[in-house]
Write a protein that holds these residues in place. Structure first.
Motif, PDB file in Angstrom:
ATOM      1  N   CYS A  22       0.837  -1.197   0.000  1.00 54.69           N
ATOM      2  CA  CYS A  22       0.000   0.000   0.000  1.00 54.69           C
ATOM      3  C   CYS A  22       0.876   1.253   0.000  1.00 54.69           C
ATOM      4  N   LEU A  24      -0.509   4.463   0.084  1.00 56.72           N
ATOM      5  CA  LEU A  24      -1.345   5.615   0.440  1.00 56.72           C
ATOM      6  C   LEU A  24      -0.707   6.478   1.525  1.00 56.72           C
ATOM      7  N   CYS A  25      -0.150   5.821   2.547  1.00 59.61           N
ATOM      8  CA  CYS A  25       0.409   6.621   3.650  1.00 59.61           C
ATOM      9  C   CYS A  25       1.822   6.149   3.960  1.00 59.61           C
ATOM     10  N   VAL A  27       3.208   4.663   6.274  1.00 59.04           N
ATOM     11  CA  VAL A  27       3.409   3.344   6.901  1.00 59.04           C
ATOM     12  C   VAL A  27       3.824   2.334   5.833  1.00 59.04           C
ATOM     13  N   ARG A  28       3.327   2.493   4.640  1.00 59.23           N
ATOM     14  CA  ARG A  28       3.665   1.665   3.464  1.00 59.23           C
ATOM     15  C   ARG A  28       3.603   0.163   3.788  1.00 59.23           C
ATOM     16  N   CYS A  29       2.445  -0.285   4.210  1.00 58.12           N
ATOM     17  CA  CYS A  29       2.261  -1.674   4.630  1.00 58.12           C
ATOM     18  C   CYS A  29       2.487  -2.657   3.478  1.00 58.12           C
ATOM     19  N   ILE A  31       1.025  -6.112   2.717  1.00 60.97           N
ATOM     20  CA  ILE A  31      -0.136  -6.813   3.274  1.00 60.97           C
ATOM     21  C   ILE A  31      -0.285  -8.178   2.602  1.00 60.97           C
ATOM     22  N   GLY A  37      -4.139  -3.884   6.419  1.00 58.59           N
ATOM     23  CA  GLY A  37      -3.030  -3.012   6.775  1.00 58.59           C
ATOM     24  C   GLY A  37      -3.178  -2.462   8.186  1.00 58.59           C
ATOM     25  N   ALA A  38      -2.188  -1.670   8.599  1.00 64.65           N
ATOM     26  CA  ALA A  38      -2.140  -1.168   9.973  1.00 64.65           C
ATOM     27  C   ALA A  38      -3.343  -0.297  10.318  1.00 64.65           C
ATOM     28  N   CYS A  39      -3.974   0.314   9.310  1.00 66.66           N
ATOM     29  CA  CYS A  39      -5.137   1.170   9.575  1.00 66.66           C
ATOM     30  C   CYS A  39      -6.408   0.360   9.796  1.00 66.66           C
ATOM     31  N   ARG A  42      -7.883  -1.608   4.939  1.00 61.34           N
ATOM     32  CA  ARG A  42      -7.465  -1.923   3.574  1.00 61.34           C
ATOM     33  C   ARG A  42      -6.984  -3.373   3.563  1.00 61.34           C
ATOM     34  N   ASN A  88      -4.514   5.319  10.825  1.00 62.71           N
ATOM     35  CA  ASN A  88      -3.148   4.832  10.593  1.00 62.71           C
ATOM     36  C   ASN A  88      -2.198   5.217  11.724  1.00 62.71           C
ATOM     37  N   ILE A 136      -7.455   7.668   5.291  1.00 66.24           N
ATOM     38  CA  ILE A 136      -7.502   6.225   5.017  1.00 66.24           C
ATOM     39  C   ILE A 136      -8.882   5.807   4.485  1.00 66.24           C
TER      40      ILE A 136
END
Ligand code: SF4
Length: 330
Positions: A22, A24-25, A27-29, A31, A37-39, A42, A88, A136
């Motif tokens: 990901c 988007l933020c 954190v760049r998970c 997955i 993801g961490a949020c 997603r 997130n 998110i």
């Protein structure tokens, strides 16, 4: 535009191992299949990343714009405020933890349902994406914001500012105002939020001049209440724009944090400290304080905030006394 239910996410890569990366933020998970993801919103399903909260509305209310808080954007007006769930960050002091960290009841609504509701509310200027972290909820916020614009409504984000550059820049043209949290310095973000301050600062820098922004700092005893912390933050914010309104907010024990509330004296001292660098500093949650807006040049009363909000000293974007340009959208 998909209306309800699972919606494929924007901003991710598929990896050769079937993971979704990901973007988007910050954190760049990475997955794995079947995981989120961490949020928490997603999810990777067989290599495709989906947003689980597209169109899921956990709260909807008509709020005064001052409650966001935005003091320099249509003072005295109301805005339809909506939220979903997830975040997130994992702040132990979260003031909206039931929505950001929990799984609240939700109703499925389309972007057009929200627009219809917004148009029905008297005195409403638009839609605020707030309460939990709206970035998110990106895909639904983007679709709703575009529809809102087409219908003459404004869009407001109340956000932690934790987003990567490309999604941020693609969303910004549809956003009329943002209140961005600047929670503290580097150590505070690392230890308390599980993030990094530089990403948030970049969001503030990119937003300034492209949309109207105001910044909020929650002052927590023993964590970010040193006057040196306040001074460092105010100096940095002034280096971006000394006309950015700063809202210093008083902390109350919430969620997993039991520290006693911030003393009123600390709030007043913090306002004085930040006010050496910034034109407009306000304090929230402290009973009886003067939160009027005064001209930074001549101290003329510009906006009075008592039981009612009254624009007192601005004409054509300037102070009626000295002509100084004022950063307030009326
Ligand atoms: S938006 Fe969520 S899934 Fe994507 S990188 Fe950030 S925390 Fe991870």
């Amino acid at each position: 535009m998909k209306l309800l239910g699972m919606h494929e996410a924007l901003f991710y890569d598929k990896t050769y191992r079937g993971e979704a990366h990901c973007l988007l933020c910050p954190v760049r998970c990475h997955i794995a299949n079947g995981r989120t993801g961490a949020c928490g919103v997603r999810k990777n399903i067989n290599g495709t990343l989906y947003t689980e909260n597209y169109g899921s509305i956990s709260a909807m209310a008509l709020d005064p714009i001052e409650k966001k808080p935005l003091f320099h954007f249509y003072p005295g007006f109301s805005i339809l405020s909506i939220s979903s769930y997830g975040c997130n960050f994992k702040c132990r002091f979260c003031q909206n933890w039931e929505l950001s960290q929990g799984m609240p009841d939700t109703e499925e609504r389309s972007a057009y349902d929200v627009i219809d509701e917004a148009k029905r509310c008297r005195g409403n200027i638009g839609i605020a994406y707030t309460y939990n972290e709206p970035l998110i909820w990106y895909e639904f916020v983007m679709d709703t914001a575009k529809a809102a614009r087409e219908n003459g409504l404004v869009n407001v984000l109340v956000t932690n500012g934790y987003i990567e550059e490309q999604p941020h820049m693609e969303l910004l043209p549809y956003i009329d105002a943002m209140n961005i949290d600047l929670k503290g310095g580097g150590e505070f973000y690392r230890k308390i939020c599980g993030g990094d301050v530089n990403s948030v600062r970049k969001t503030i820098e990119r937003s300034y001049g492209r949309t109207h922004i105001e910044v909020t700092n929650l002052i927590i005893p023993g964590l970010n209440d040193g006057m040196q912390d306040i001074e460092d933050m105010a100096k940095w914010l002034a280096s971006v724009g000394k006309d950015i309104p700063l809202h210093l907010s008083k902390y109350y024990p919430q969620y997993k944090m039991a520290r006693p509330e911030t003393p009123a004296d600390t709030m007043l001292m913090a306002r004085e400290t930040a006010g050496k660098y910034l034109d407009y500093v306000y304090i929230g949650n402290v009973y009886g304080t003067d939160n009027n807006t005064y001209c930074p040049e001549c101290n003329n009363l510009l906006v009075e905030r008592k039981r009612r909000i009254r624009v007192a000293g601005i004409e054509n974007g300037r102070c009626t006394n000295c002509g100084h340009k004022i950063n307030i959208i009326l």
